[in-house]
Motif scaffolding. Sequence first.
Motif, PDB file in Angstrom:
ATOM      1  N   TYR A 134      33.082   4.088  -4.736  1.00  0.00           N
ATOM      2  CA  TYR A 134      33.178   4.275  -3.291  1.00  0.00           C
ATOM      3  C   TYR A 134      34.620   4.103  -2.832  1.00  0.00           C
ATOM      4  O   TYR A 134      35.359   3.257  -3.360  1.00  0.00           O
ATOM      5  CB  TYR A 134      32.352   3.223  -2.544  1.00  0.00           C
ATOM      6  N   ALA A 172      34.358  -0.549  -5.781  1.00  0.00           N
ATOM      7  CA  ALA A 172      34.998  -0.342  -4.481  1.00  0.00           C
ATOM      8  C   ALA A 172      36.476  -0.038  -4.644  1.00  0.00           C
ATOM      9  O   ALA A 172      37.254  -0.905  -5.075  1.00  0.00           O
ATOM     10  CB  ALA A 172      34.819  -1.581  -3.601  1.00  0.00           C
ATOM     11  N   CYS A 176      27.727  -3.108  -3.110  1.00  0.00           N
ATOM     12  CA  CYS A 176      29.141  -2.898  -3.387  1.00  0.00           C
ATOM     13  C   CYS A 176      30.002  -3.898  -2.605  1.00  0.00           C
ATOM     14  O   CYS A 176      30.905  -4.529  -3.169  1.00  0.00           O
ATOM     15  CB  CYS A 176      29.519  -1.469  -3.030  1.00  0.00           C
ATOM     16  N   MET A 232      33.108   4.050   4.669  1.00  0.00           N
ATOM     17  CA  MET A 232      32.746   3.880   3.268  1.00  0.00           C
ATOM     18  C   MET A 232      32.132   5.179   2.795  1.00  0.00           C
ATOM     19  O   MET A 232      31.212   5.706   3.415  1.00  0.00           O
ATOM     20  CB  MET A 232      31.765   2.716   3.120  1.00  0.00           C
ATOM     21  N   GLU A 233      32.660   5.714   1.690  1.00  0.00           N
ATOM     22  CA  GLU A 233      32.241   7.036   1.239  1.00  0.00           C
ATOM     23  C   GLU A 233      32.110   7.076  -0.279  1.00  0.00           C
ATOM     24  O   GLU A 233      33.011   6.635  -0.997  1.00  0.00           O
ATOM     25  CB  GLU A 233      33.277   8.082   1.688  1.00  0.00           C
ATOM     26  N   LEU A 234      30.988   7.603  -0.768  1.00  0.00           N
ATOM     27  CA  LEU A 234      30.826   7.796  -2.204  1.00  0.00           C
ATOM     28  C   LEU A 234      31.754   8.911  -2.660  1.00  0.00           C
ATOM     29  O   LEU A 234      31.729  10.011  -2.122  1.00  0.00           O
ATOM     30  CB  LEU A 234      29.370   8.136  -2.536  1.00  0.00           C
ATOM     31  N   LYS A 235      32.578   8.626  -3.668  1.00  0.00           N
ATOM     32  CA  LYS A 235      33.584   9.591  -4.125  1.00  0.00           C
ATOM     33  C   LYS A 235      33.198  10.287  -5.421  1.00  0.00           C
ATOM     34  O   LYS A 235      33.375  11.498  -5.569  1.00  0.00           O
ATOM     35  CB  LYS A 235      34.930   8.882  -4.304  1.00  0.00           C
ATOM     36  N   THR A 290      28.236  -0.429  -8.939  1.00  0.00           N
ATOM     37  CA  THR A 290      29.081   0.087  -7.862  1.00  0.00           C
ATOM     38  C   THR A 290      30.494  -0.444  -8.016  1.00  0.00           C
ATOM     39  O   THR A 290      30.710  -1.556  -8.511  1.00  0.00           O
ATOM     40  CB  THR A 290      28.547  -0.303  -6.467  1.00  0.00           C
ATOM     41  N   GLU A 332      25.385   0.368  -0.802  1.00  0.00           N
ATOM     42  CA  GLU A 332      26.634   0.038  -0.124  1.00  0.00           C
ATOM     43  C   GLU A 332      26.744  -1.473   0.120  1.00  0.00           C
ATOM     44  O   GLU A 332      27.823  -2.051  -0.041  1.00  0.00           O
ATOM     45  CB  GLU A 332      26.740   0.813   1.189  1.00  0.00           C
TER      46      GLU A 332
END
Length: 248
Positions: free
Chosen positions: A175, A85, A127, A146-149, A83, A124
Amino acid sequence: MQKIDYGVEVHIDDTLYAGRCLLQILKSPLISYKYQQDQAKFLLGIDQQGWPQTQLLHGTNCPCFNQDYQNKDMKLSKIRLATVAMLCDKNDNFLITRRHSQMKTFPKTWVFPGGMVERLQDLESECLREVQEETGINVLPILNKMELKVLYESVYPTQLQVGQFPQKQTLCIFYEVKLNESCNNIKVKIQESEVDDFKWIPKNQLLDIMNVSTNDQQYKEMSGIYPNQYGSGIGEGHIKAFMNSYKN
């Protein structure tokens, strides 16, 4: 070659091993994904009903593209999950860190905080744990969203010689981690064994740095894709993920 056997495995019907390009296996940059936390598996597919979708990116010169380093007699390390950030304050200043010059892989690379996902852990939470380990920031009390991109496929080494095989292949989840506080009020304490510098940079300024279009001397050393003329620069996956997420 020592096999790595830890963390979360990446699957497409079965366990995936380093040596084949995920983008070519899936034949589409828009992929479905599902995390089975209790089994430490991250599943990939195409148009899977009920699964979220996102973009899958990979390196411009992916060493596994149009190659197959797998055979029935030898299985390399399993593809693992990490992950990352893309941490930003309430004013869209992003935190980017520089890997220590003594690191064995990618020394002096500028990257967003992140690391490998440990077995049976929430993605999450993992991360945010990596963020705290590398920067000292406890995100939860000041987390806005928090958003997965995007997903990015990373292969190491990035260039393979004749007869050489990939040592490590990783699927990185990028993220966006948006904070409700200003960076001026956030204390950063870097993990000095792995990180030797950090900067908070406004979004548009960071895009210019990635495009090598900044005239600001303080950012010359980090401009462009790693490795640049200064032996530094920003990791290609981090550039691609950031531009995919924020370039207008």
